[in-house]
Design a protein around this motif. Structure first.
Motif, PDB file in Angstrom:
ATOM      1  N   SER A 151      24.031  49.078 -57.899  1.00 26.34           N
ATOM      2  CA  SER A 151      23.038  48.224 -58.228  1.00 26.34           C
ATOM      3  C   SER A 151      23.090  46.900 -57.402  1.00 26.34           C
ATOM      4  O   SER A 151      24.053  46.361 -57.099  1.00 26.34           O
ATOM      5  CB  SER A 151      23.221  47.615 -59.964  1.00 26.34           C
ATOM      6  OG  SER A 151      23.140  49.110 -60.687  1.00 26.34           O
ATOM      7  N   ILE A 179      21.332  42.905 -58.535  1.00 30.03           N
ATOM      8  CA  ILE A 179      20.742  42.255 -59.262  1.00 30.03           C
ATOM      9  C   ILE A 179      20.539  40.697 -58.784  1.00 30.03           C
ATOM     10  O   ILE A 179      21.277  40.092 -58.130  1.00 30.03           O
ATOM     11  CB  ILE A 179      21.744  42.054 -60.867  1.00 30.03           C
ATOM     12  CG1 ILE A 179      21.890  43.559 -61.281  1.00 30.03           C
ATOM     13  CG2 ILE A 179      20.873  41.108 -61.742  1.00 30.03           C
ATOM     14  CD1 ILE A 179      22.944  43.276 -62.308  1.00 30.03           C
ATOM     15  N   GLU A 185      17.340  38.511 -65.419  1.00 22.85           N
ATOM     16  CA  GLU A 185      17.743  39.625 -64.041  1.00 22.85           C
ATOM     17  C   GLU A 185      16.907  40.519 -63.812  1.00 22.85           C
ATOM     18  O   GLU A 185      16.189  40.769 -64.422  1.00 22.85           O
ATOM     19  CB  GLU A 185      19.054  40.189 -65.002  1.00 22.85           C
ATOM     20  CG  GLU A 185      20.280  39.449 -65.210  1.00 22.85           C
ATOM     21  CD  GLU A 185      21.381  40.455 -65.692  1.00 22.85           C
ATOM     22  OE1 GLU A 185      21.372  41.385 -66.015  1.00 22.85           O
ATOM     23  OE2 GLU A 185      22.554  39.686 -65.588  1.00 22.85           O
ATOM     24  N   PHE A 223      16.514  43.741 -61.488  1.00 27.42           N
ATOM     25  CA  PHE A 223      17.331  44.847 -60.946  1.00 27.42           C
ATOM     26  C   PHE A 223      16.328  45.165 -59.431  1.00 27.42           C
ATOM     27  O   PHE A 223      15.474  46.115 -59.496  1.00 27.42           O
ATOM     28  CB  PHE A 223      17.723  45.883 -61.634  1.00 27.42           C
ATOM     29  CG  PHE A 223      18.699  45.741 -62.707  1.00 27.42           C
ATOM     30  CD1 PHE A 223      19.843  46.445 -62.543  1.00 27.42           C
ATOM     31  CD2 PHE A 223      18.612  44.894 -63.828  1.00 27.42           C
ATOM     32  CE1 PHE A 223      20.877  46.124 -63.332  1.00 27.42           C
ATOM     33  CE2 PHE A 223      19.435  44.705 -64.530  1.00 27.42           C
ATOM     34  CZ  PHE A 223      20.623  45.196 -64.560  1.00 27.42           C
ATOM     35  N   ASN A 252      18.901  49.880 -59.294  1.00 23.12           N
ATOM     36  CA  ASN A 252      19.436  50.169 -60.436  1.00 23.12           C
ATOM     37  C   ASN A 252      20.118  51.439 -60.475  1.00 23.12           C
ATOM     38  O   ASN A 252      19.592  52.554 -60.823  1.00 23.12           O
ATOM     39  CB  ASN A 252      18.445  50.040 -61.817  1.00 23.12           C
ATOM     40  CG  ASN A 252      18.890  50.025 -63.094  1.00 23.12           C
ATOM     41  OD1 ASN A 252      20.110  50.238 -63.380  1.00 23.12           O
ATOM     42  ND2 ASN A 252      17.909  49.641 -63.830  1.00 23.12           N
ATOM     43  N   ASN A 253      21.488  51.265 -60.260  1.00 31.20           N
ATOM     44  CA  ASN A 253      22.296  52.711 -60.478  1.00 31.20           C
ATOM     45  C   ASN A 253      21.957  53.566 -59.662  1.00 31.20           C
ATOM     46  O   ASN A 253      21.565  54.778 -60.223  1.00 31.20           O
ATOM     47  CB  ASN A 253      22.314  53.035 -62.167  1.00 31.20           C
ATOM     48  CG  ASN A 253      23.571  53.818 -62.255  1.00 31.20           C
ATOM     49  OD1 ASN A 253      24.708  53.884 -61.667  1.00 31.20           O
ATOM     50  ND2 ASN A 253      23.360  54.821 -63.025  1.00 31.20           N
ATOM     51  N   GLY A 264      13.311  50.127 -58.298  1.00 32.20           N
ATOM     52  CA  GLY A 264      14.946  50.091 -58.062  1.00 32.20           C
ATOM     53  C   GLY A 264      15.827  51.384 -58.363  1.00 32.20           C
ATOM     54  O   GLY A 264      16.907  51.523 -58.473  1.00 32.20           O
ATOM     55  N   LYS A 265      14.924  52.430 -58.623  1.00 28.87           N
ATOM     56  CA  LYS A 265      15.559  53.848 -59.155  1.00 28.87           C
ATOM     57  C   LYS A 265      15.063  54.884 -58.277  1.00 28.87           C
ATOM     58  O   LYS A 265      13.950  54.822 -57.748  1.00 28.87           O
ATOM     59  CB  LYS A 265      15.319  54.125 -60.622  1.00 28.87           C
ATOM     60  CG  LYS A 265      15.818  53.083 -61.572  1.00 28.87           C
ATOM     61  CD  LYS A 265      15.619  53.716 -63.227  1.00 28.87           C
ATOM     62  CE  LYS A 265      16.203  52.426 -63.964  1.00 28.87           C
ATOM     63  NZ  LYS A 265      16.028  53.033 -65.567  1.00 28.87           N
TER      64      LYS A 265
END
Length: 404
Positions: free
Chosen positions: A12, A14, A39, A41, A44-45, A223-224
């Motif tokens: 991640s 941020i 925040e 991202f 993200n993960n 972000g994913k």
């Protein structure tokens, strides 16, 4: 993966966003540690693994997180959380100017980049002739790069990146730079990397280039990881997303009749009840392989039995391009139906649409196929899986010959 050369686990990134500079100051001075930021991202993960010798294409809209991911892999940016493992020397072409000092000359920047990649000065001196020959910018190599044009800058950066024999090459929208002659040199070098089994991460908004060069594709969205796997399928899904994502594109409401069509009283005459796609093993499907044969099953109800009817089926792309319309009148087929529920099949053989999402419109018409009894727009959608063998909407029957 056993042959993993890049391993990313739960990454991640941020960023803190402040509405104004004063909020940043207030937060830094807050005794109670009050937060004045939001925040964001950028990643993200995210988890992924890239094997040695793979050519992986990254697709996604601007701001999706592609460049942030590449910067983390190359060590330019540190992740907020997660682990990154890279085995092998990386050479990266990110945004123009990354890793170059504008006050240094071209040659000084070559040595600077080499040092950043772990090469000694002696090693870079051995590579310098091939770098300068490939860049072909003449005496400008002795001038500060701040005096370079963007094309000269890109030529030198690309030449350094591909002439240091990396195990991993990362190219972010910079494969073809400069004039046509230099672009051809870039493509030849890129092909050499592919043939020698180098690992390549390739970012491009040219979807056909991703299909042409990459063995696998990863789609990043907000972000994913939205999807990863087969290059053609991921790219076609991403293209569909771009079509839906356009604010000016309005997807038709399911079952809504186009405004210009006048529909007869379907409760009195009849209506389309359901539509499904059936494969050759009689299973209902939503994905069709290019070249496959299948049938469209149309169930319809008739409340009268004393009028002639026509059944029509139209194929549209996801962004409402009319691909093909068929009906029983054009095919000179008379429909013998009973009062109540009836079924008719439209059989497709060697379905040759290219990859992407499509949908069927199905309608019942009066005998002249002019006024619909019932019209169901977008009643059945489907996705075509196709290899990258052509571009456009379909593959027309063809052959090549050197003779007339």
């Amino acid at each position: 993966m056993e042959n993993s050369i890049i391993s990313i686990q739960n990454i991640s990134k941020i960023y803190k966003l402040y509405d104004s500079p004063i909020h940043r100051l207030k937060e830094s001075l807050s005794i109670k540690k009050r937060k004045y930021h939001k925040e964001f991202f950028a990643l993200n993960n995210i988890s992924m693994s890239i094997s040695k010798g793979e050519i992986v294409g990254l697709v996604g809209k601007n701001g999706a997180g592609k460049s942030t991911l590449l910067k983390i892999i190359t060590g330019v940016v540190s992740p907020s959380s997660g682990d990154v493992s890279v085995e092998g020397k990386i050479s990266a072409l990110l945004e123009l100017g990354a890793g170059f000092n504008p006050e240094y000359t071209g040659i000084e920047n070559v040595f600077l980049n080499g040092m950043m990649m772990g090469f000694s000065r002696e090693e870079m001196e051995e590579k310098l002739p091939s770098i300068l020959e490939f860049a072909d910018i003449g005496d400008f190599v002795h001038q500060p790069v701040k005096s370079y044009s963007s094309g000269m800058f890109a030529r030198l950066a690309f030449s350094v990146a591909i002439n240091v024999d990396p195990e991993i090459l990362i190219v972010d929208e910079a494969l073809a730079v400069g004039d046509l002659k230099f672009q051809l040199k870039c493509m030849e070098k890129f092909n050499d990397f592919r043939e020698n089994g180098k690992t390549i991460l390739f970012v491009s908004h040219d979807i056909n280039s991703i299909k042409r060069y990459c063995t696998r594709a990863i789609w990043i969205n907000q972000g994913k990881i939205e999807a990863q796997g087969d290059t053609e399928t991921v790219c076609d899904r991403y293209t569909d997303f771009l079509k839906y994502g356009d604010d000016n594109l309005k997807k038709p409401v399911f079952g809504k009749v186009p405004s210009e069509i006048r529909v007869l009283n379907k409760e009195i005459v009849g209506f389309v009840e359901s539509v499904s796609i059936i494969n050759q093993t009689n299973k209902q499907i939503t994905e069709i392989q290019n070249g496959e044969s299948f049938k469209v099953k149309i169930d319809f109800m008739m409340n009268q039995e004393d009028i002639d009817i026509v059944v029509g089926v139209a194929v549209h792309t996801i962004d409402n391009i009319y691909v093909c319309g068929l009906n029983t009148l054009l095919d000179k087929m008379k429909i013998d139906y009973n009062k109540g529920r009836n079924t008719i099949y439209l059989n497709y053989s060697d379905f040759n649409l290219l990859g992407g999402s499509y949908y069927f419109d199905v309608a019942l018409f009066e005998k002249n196929a002019h006024v619909p009894i019932d019209y169901k727009a977008q009643i059945c959608d489907f996705f075509v899986k196709a290899p990258y063998v052509a571009e456009g909407l379909c593959i027309l029957p063809h052959s090549w010959s050197m003779k007339g």
